[in-house]
Design a protein around this motif. Structure first.
Motif, PDB file in Angstrom:
ATOM      1  N   LEU A 118       0.842  -1.195   0.000  1.00 26.41           N
ATOM      2  CA  LEU A 118       0.000   0.000   0.000  1.00 26.41           C
ATOM      3  C   LEU A 118       0.879   1.247   0.000  1.00 26.41           C
ATOM      4  N   ARG A 119       0.726   2.075  -1.009  1.00 30.43           N
ATOM      5  CA  ARG A 119       1.495   3.317  -1.104  1.00 30.43           C
ATOM      6  C   ARG A 119       0.843   4.400  -0.250  1.00 30.43           C
ATOM      7  N   ILE A 120       1.632   5.044   0.560  1.00 30.93           N
ATOM      8  CA  ILE A 120       1.141   6.150   1.377  1.00 30.93           C
ATOM      9  C   ILE A 120       2.105   7.317   1.262  1.00 30.93           C
ATOM     10  N   HIS A 121       1.588   8.517   1.428  1.00 33.97           N
ATOM     11  CA  HIS A 121       2.457   9.690   1.396  1.00 33.97           C
ATOM     12  C   HIS A 121       1.818  10.801   2.224  1.00 33.97           C
ATOM     13  N   GLY A 122       2.582  11.858   2.420  1.00 32.21           N
ATOM     14  CA  GLY A 122       2.082  12.991   3.189  1.00 32.21           C
ATOM     15  C   GLY A 122       2.055  12.733   4.667  1.00 32.21           C
ATOM     16  N   PHE A 123       1.028  13.270   5.349  1.00 28.46           N
ATOM     17  CA  PHE A 123       0.951  13.179   6.806  1.00 28.46           C
ATOM     18  C   PHE A 123       0.845  11.735   7.286  1.00 28.46           C
ATOM     19  N   ILE A 124       0.035  10.913   6.624  1.00 27.60           N
ATOM     20  CA  ILE A 124      -0.166   9.538   7.093  1.00 27.60           C
ATOM     21  C   ILE A 124       1.136   8.756   7.052  1.00 27.60           C
ATOM     22  N   ALA A 125       1.944   8.959   6.007  1.00 25.16           N
ATOM     23  CA  ALA A 125       3.237   8.264   5.925  1.00 25.16           C
ATOM     24  C   ALA A 125       4.173   8.743   7.017  1.00 25.16           C
ATOM     25  N   TRP A 126       4.152  10.038   7.269  1.00 18.17           N
ATOM     26  CA  TRP A 126       4.981  10.607   8.344  1.00 18.17           C
ATOM     27  C   TRP A 126       4.568  10.026   9.687  1.00 18.17           C
ATOM     28  N   TRP A 127       3.256   9.901   9.935  1.00 19.44           N
ATOM     29  CA  TRP A 127       2.753   9.369  11.204  1.00 19.44           C
ATOM     30  C   TRP A 127       3.107   7.889  11.347  1.00 19.44           C
ATOM     31  N   VAL A 128       2.961   7.113  10.280  1.00 21.55           N
ATOM     32  CA  VAL A 128       3.306   5.686  10.327  1.00 21.55           C
ATOM     33  C   VAL A 128       4.800   5.524  10.591  1.00 21.55           C
ATOM     34  N   TRP A 129       5.625   6.360   9.936  1.00 24.38           N
ATOM     35  CA  TRP A 129       7.085   6.312  10.143  1.00 24.38           C
ATOM     36  C   TRP A 129       7.406   6.519  11.618  1.00 24.38           C
ATOM     37  N   ARG A 130       6.842   7.556  12.209  1.00 23.05           N
ATOM     38  CA  ARG A 130       7.127   7.848  13.619  1.00 23.05           C
ATOM     39  C   ARG A 130       6.625   6.730  14.536  1.00 23.05           C
ATOM     40  N   THR A 131       5.439   6.229  14.267  1.00 26.20           N
ATOM     41  CA  THR A 131       4.873   5.185  15.117  1.00 26.20           C
ATOM     42  C   THR A 131       5.711   3.913  15.056  1.00 26.20           C
ATOM     43  N   TYR A 132       6.092   3.525  13.848  1.00 27.30           N
ATOM     44  CA  TYR A 132       6.860   2.289  13.690  1.00 27.30           C
ATOM     45  C   TYR A 132       8.196   2.376  14.430  1.00 27.30           C
ATOM     46  N   TYR A 133       8.947   3.446  14.207  1.00 28.23           N
ATOM     47  CA  TYR A 133      10.272   3.524  14.819  1.00 28.23           C
ATOM     48  C   TYR A 133      10.212   3.828  16.312  1.00 28.23           C
ATOM     49  N   LEU A 134       9.135   4.466  16.753  1.00 28.57           N
ATOM     50  CA  LEU A 134       8.982   4.663  18.193  1.00 28.57           C
ATOM     51  C   LEU A 134       8.957   3.320  18.901  1.00 28.57           C
ATOM     52  N   PHE A 135       8.228   2.352  18.334  1.00 27.39           N
ATOM     53  CA  PHE A 135       8.088   1.055  19.000  1.00 27.39           C
ATOM     54  C   PHE A 135       9.246   0.113  18.696  1.00 27.39           C
ATOM     55  N   GLN A 136      10.216   0.556  17.896  1.00 24.21           N
ATOM     56  CA  GLN A 136      11.455  -0.201  17.746  1.00 24.21           C
ATOM     57  C   GLN A 136      12.453   0.153  18.844  1.00 24.21           C
ATOM     58  N   MET A 137      12.194   1.264  19.556  1.00 21.55           N
ATOM     59  CA  MET A 137      13.061   1.610  20.685  1.00 21.55           C
ATOM     60  C   MET A 137      12.910   0.524  21.753  1.00 21.55           C
ATOM     61  N   PRO A 138      14.021   0.008  22.299  1.00 24.84           N
ATOM     62  CA  PRO A 138      13.933  -1.148  23.196  1.00 24.84           C
ATOM     63  C   PRO A 138      13.183  -0.920  24.506  1.00 24.84           C
TER      64      PRO A 138
END
Length: 444
Positions: free
Chosen positions: A373-393
């Motif tokens: 699924l291609r995403i861009h703009g705000f939703i992609a930015w939000w998904v990016w932040r959410t994903y990497y936030l939960f990669q923090m140990p």
């Protein structure tokens, strides 16, 4: 009493740290196994957050986790690895006080990552890289200092050079760096009375036909339009002939005079790994079996940026954090199987289908492909932040990062220069002119 089986992991990045964490759980309670992690830093860097750490969105120390609390059942040694004696099964390292250290092993995991590939452009040693935490802090200080000097510069040409920023390369790292850098520079510009936006010059130079080749063309085109709207000039099909102090020489004869030059030209494996007497691919990565065991050395394993792990399509897995995380889990299970069953152990091959890619472009913009699924703009930015936030140990760091992000919603980027000098040390030298035959000095 019989000595324990020594499993030594070299490198504290995604591959090394998570291999140690998974393996420690699998061998918990076994006194006949000792797991050791060796890293030159005592912290784990969440590299995707490095861009926001450089632009003042994140506090730099919030992009890292101290290693020791993450590895309570693992022996940790902070040391610089200088060599590996494969025949003698010994690692030669050096401690912080330059004391030599020899570490023996029975099973060795190479997870030393990679470095920026400077070899592709002559003179790339005169440019900056963006790979480690020190790079982010140094670039931030350098850009702020460039504005300080430009604000009082009377010579128009010298002022222009201070306010010219060149990024060589247009892959994932370069695009994310450009996204944060353009926002940071715009914020800085509002604070200096003698600098106007039309005096800024930001260039991205790419030898290939388009930017962000890791993404489909529609997403890459969105990234291009977003960055160009921030007055970033993108040059594709343009080769950099060479880099000199303060100058980028392009094919066709044009020269860009810039005090800030950053190369983001891909990743080369750790020089130490590339120098080992072991089978390598053309890039210098360790040739590994699908199980991540190195070819010809049953006691040596490799993963991450320094390993060529074959996939079912006939190629190798890419050097991405999401792959290193999964490789670590599979590798830990394979080592545990060897520790339990020896040569009779049944090892599982690493098989993983990418869930997609994400890139943040700064200021609530991003691009991504998530499970097709291609995403861009705000939703992609939000998904990016959410994903990497939960990669923090740990939640400890997650909460700190969330607080920084919340503050950033209401205030501009932090533009404080992080002075690393100590009392009694000589003052930092100013940025030198491009005619000088040395690189600018930035306190480290």
């Amino acid at each position: 009493m019989q000595s324990p089986i020594r499993v030594v992991i070299l490198g504290g990045g995604f591959g090394g740290l998570y291999t140690a964490r998974h393996l420690s759980r699998l061998v918990r309670g076994r006194r006949d196994v000792q797991v050791t992690l060796v890293s030159r830093e005592n912290y784990f860097l969440m590299t995707p957050l490095l861009f926001e750490a450089s632009s003042g969105v994140l506090e730099p120390r919030h992009a890292v986790n101290p290693i020791r609390p993450l590895l309570k059942d693992v022996r940790f040694i902070k040391a610089e690895v200088e060599g590996v004696d494969l025949d003698g099964r010994k690692i030669n390292a050096r401690l912080a006080r330059d004391e030599p250290l020899e570490i023996g092993y029975d099973q060795l995991v190479l997870a030393l990552g990679g470095i920026t590939n400077r070899a592709v452009i002559p003179g790339a040693e005169h440019a900056r890289t963006f790979k480690v935490l020190g790079d982010a802090i140094s670039l931030r200080n350098h850009v702020i200092n460039a504005f300080e000097l430009a604000d009082i510069e009377k010579d128009r040409e010298r002022k222009r050079e201070h306010l010219t920023f060149a990024i060589v390369g247009a892959g994932l790292v370069a695009v994310e760096l450009a996204g944060e850098l353009t926002v940071f520079i715009k914020t800085l510009c509002t604070l200096y009375r003698n600098i106007t936006p039309d005096e800024l010059r930001i260039e991205m130079i790419e030898a290939g036909p388009r930017i962000a080749p890791e993404f489909e063309e529609p997403l890459a085109d969105y990234a291009r339009r977003t960055l160009e709207a921030r007055h970033l000039r993108i040059r594709v099909n343009t080769r950099v002939e060479r880099i000199a102090p303060g100058h980028v020489h392009l094919s066709g004869g044009e020269t860009i005079a810039a005090r800030t030059i950053v190369v983001a030209t891909g990743v080369a494996p750790s020089p130490l790994v590339a120098s080992l007497p072991i089978e390598h691919d053309k890039k210098g990565r360790v040739l590994a079996e699908p199980t991540m065991r190195s070819r010809g050395r049953n006691e040596v394993w490799a993963l991450g940026d320094c390993a060529a792990i074959p996939n079912r399509a006939g190629g190798t897995y890419p050097s991405l954090a999401q792959h290193a995380l999964r490789e670590a889990k599979c590798l830990a299970r394979n080592i545990d199987a060897v520790l339990r069953d020896g040569d009779a152990a049944k090892l599982e091959p690493f098989v993983y289908r990418s869930k997609g890619s994400l890139a943040a472009l700064g200021h609530f913009k991003g691009i991504g492909n998530v499970n097709g699924l291609r995403i861009h703009g705000f939703i992609a930015w939000w998904v990016w932040r959410t994903y990497y936030l939960f990669q923090m140990p740990h939640w400890n760091r997650r909460l700190r990062v969330m607080l920084d992000w919340t503050i950033d919603l209401f205030f501009h980027n932090d533009v404080v220069e992080l002075d690393l000098s100590v009392e009694g040390s000589p003052p930092a030298k100013p940025l030198m002119s491009p005619s000088d035959h040395s690189t600018p000095h930035v306190p480290r």
